[in-house]
Enzyme design. Structure first.
Site, PDB file in Angstrom:
ATOM      1  N   SER A 167      -1.062   7.895 -14.886  1.00  0.00           N
ATOM      2  CA  SER A 167      -1.845   8.840 -14.086  1.00  0.00           C
ATOM      3  C   SER A 167      -1.215  10.220 -14.148  1.00  0.00           C
ATOM      4  O   SER A 167       0.017  10.354 -14.186  1.00  0.00           O
ATOM      5  CB  SER A 167      -1.901   8.376 -12.633  1.00  0.00           C
ATOM      6  N   TYR A 193       3.018   5.362  -5.567  1.00  0.00           N
ATOM      7  CA  TYR A 193       2.145   5.249  -6.737  1.00  0.00           C
ATOM      8  C   TYR A 193       2.587   6.225  -7.825  1.00  0.00           C
ATOM      9  O   TYR A 193       2.683   5.851  -9.007  1.00  0.00           O
ATOM     10  CB  TYR A 193       0.702   5.536  -6.315  1.00  0.00           C
ATOM     11  N   LYS A 197       3.872   5.437 -11.680  1.00  0.00           N
ATOM     12  CA  LYS A 197       3.216   5.989 -12.864  1.00  0.00           C
ATOM     13  C   LYS A 197       4.209   6.758 -13.743  1.00  0.00           C
ATOM     14  O   LYS A 197       4.111   6.731 -14.974  1.00  0.00           O
ATOM     15  CB  LYS A 197       2.048   6.892 -12.446  1.00  0.00           C
ATOM     16  N   THR A 226     -13.603   6.193  -9.338  1.00  0.00           N
ATOM     17  CA  THR A 226     -13.462   4.743  -9.253  1.00  0.00           C
ATOM     18  C   THR A 226     -13.438   4.300  -7.796  1.00  0.00           C
ATOM     19  O   THR A 226     -13.135   5.085  -6.890  1.00  0.00           O
ATOM     20  CB  THR A 226     -12.177   4.261  -9.933  1.00  0.00           C
TER      21      THR A 226
END
Length: 304
Positions: A167, A193, A197, A226
């Site tokens: 990401s 997160y 990544k 998403t």
């Protein structure tokens, strides 16, 4: 025109959004995906929704047999029903190391051409797995590493590929191993997160150095619309919804890395919209050499 494109890319907003994809797509070579993948087997994690499902749909249209690895078989079956082409559904919860090891053992010596590490989570609060591992670290790092290591023998045999979906959210952070593992006083899911990544890109480089017979590629999809983005970062989704990429646009480079013949051998790179991208946007985000040797989980092999 090149200067104008460079100026727009520097804004990030007009690079990661849908207008950025459409500008970059002007340079795509249609021959790259004019391929027949019949006889190829590809394994996609997190395949029942979002980028994973979009990837499955395109790869099967190109003739590949795609194994959809999903945590929830009910949702997996519902997604599979909408896919035209050769698919197989297998259960896999990447947050469980025991489950990954069971999956690898069951896979055995079955041929595999491409592994796509797509599944990931962005928890809104600290959660710990039954094995005592923070959920984002378990799902985004420990599970994919165990899966990749487990199927490397068959990937070596096929001179296959591993594609890792990272990401652009990694760009502002420097690898912090304690934060990566969730060993922090105040938990922040977005920060956890981003750390995972960043770590994925480093692991991609380390694998490429270690495994010359397999092509390793990491990528980021830009800002795609998403269900995961909507659920995990709802404010960002609400503000940017009108400019987000479609899941097909976000998945385009995943498919390209899996299918394009000229990608073979270009190992260890980080890709965005079918082009190599820098792994660092700021000088202060470069990790220390000793941090690149972080141990994924004891007693797992040390990387670096």
């Amino acid at each position: 025109m090149r200067l104008f494109d460079a100026a727009l890319d520097a804004t990030v907003l007009f690079s990661f959004d849908r207008t950025g994809f459409r500008r970059h797509a002007r340079a795509f070579d249609p021959v790259d995906l004019a391929v027949d993948l019949s006889g190829k087997t590809m394994l996609v994690t997190g395949a029942n929704t979002g980028l994973g499902l979009a990837t499955v749909k395109t790869l099967t249209k190109l003739g590949a047999t795609v194994v959809m690895a999903c945590r929830d078989l009910k949702r997996g079956n519902a997604a599979r029903a909408g896919v035209q082409g050769n698919t197989e559904l297998l259960q896999l919860d990447l947050s469980s190391l025991a489950e990954v090891e069971r999956f690898v053992k069951a896979w055995g010596s079955r041929p595999l051409d491409v592994l796509i590490n797509n599944a990931g989570v962005l928890p809104t609060e600290r959660q710990t797995t039954a094995e005592g591992v923070e959920l984002a670290y378990a799902t985004n790092i420990v599970g994919p590493v165990a899966l990749t290591e487990g199927v490397l023998p068959v990937l070596r045999s096929s001179r296959g590929r591993v594609v890792t979906v990272s990401s652009g959210g990694m760009y502002p952070v420097k690898l912090d191993v304690q934060a990566l593992r969730g060993e922090v006083k105040k938990y922040d899911g977005v920060a956890a997160y981003a750390q995972s990544k960043r770590a994925q890109v480093i692991l991609n480089e380390l694998w490429a150095d270690r495994e010359p017979l397999v092509t390793f590629a990491a990528m980021h999809p830009g800002w795609a619309d998403t269900a995961g983005v909507k659920a995990s970062i709802p404010t960002f989704h609400r503000i940017t919804q009108s400019i987000l990429r479609s899941v097909e646009e976000g998945a385009d480079t995943i498919v390209w890395l899996a299918a394009c013949a000229r990608v073979a051998g270009q190992s260890g790179k980080f890709w965005f919209d079918r082009a190599p991208a820098p792994t660092h946007a700021f000088p202060w985000t470069h990790e220390r050499p000793e941090d690149r040797s972080f141990e994924v989980i004891s007693p797992r092999p040390r990387f670096g």
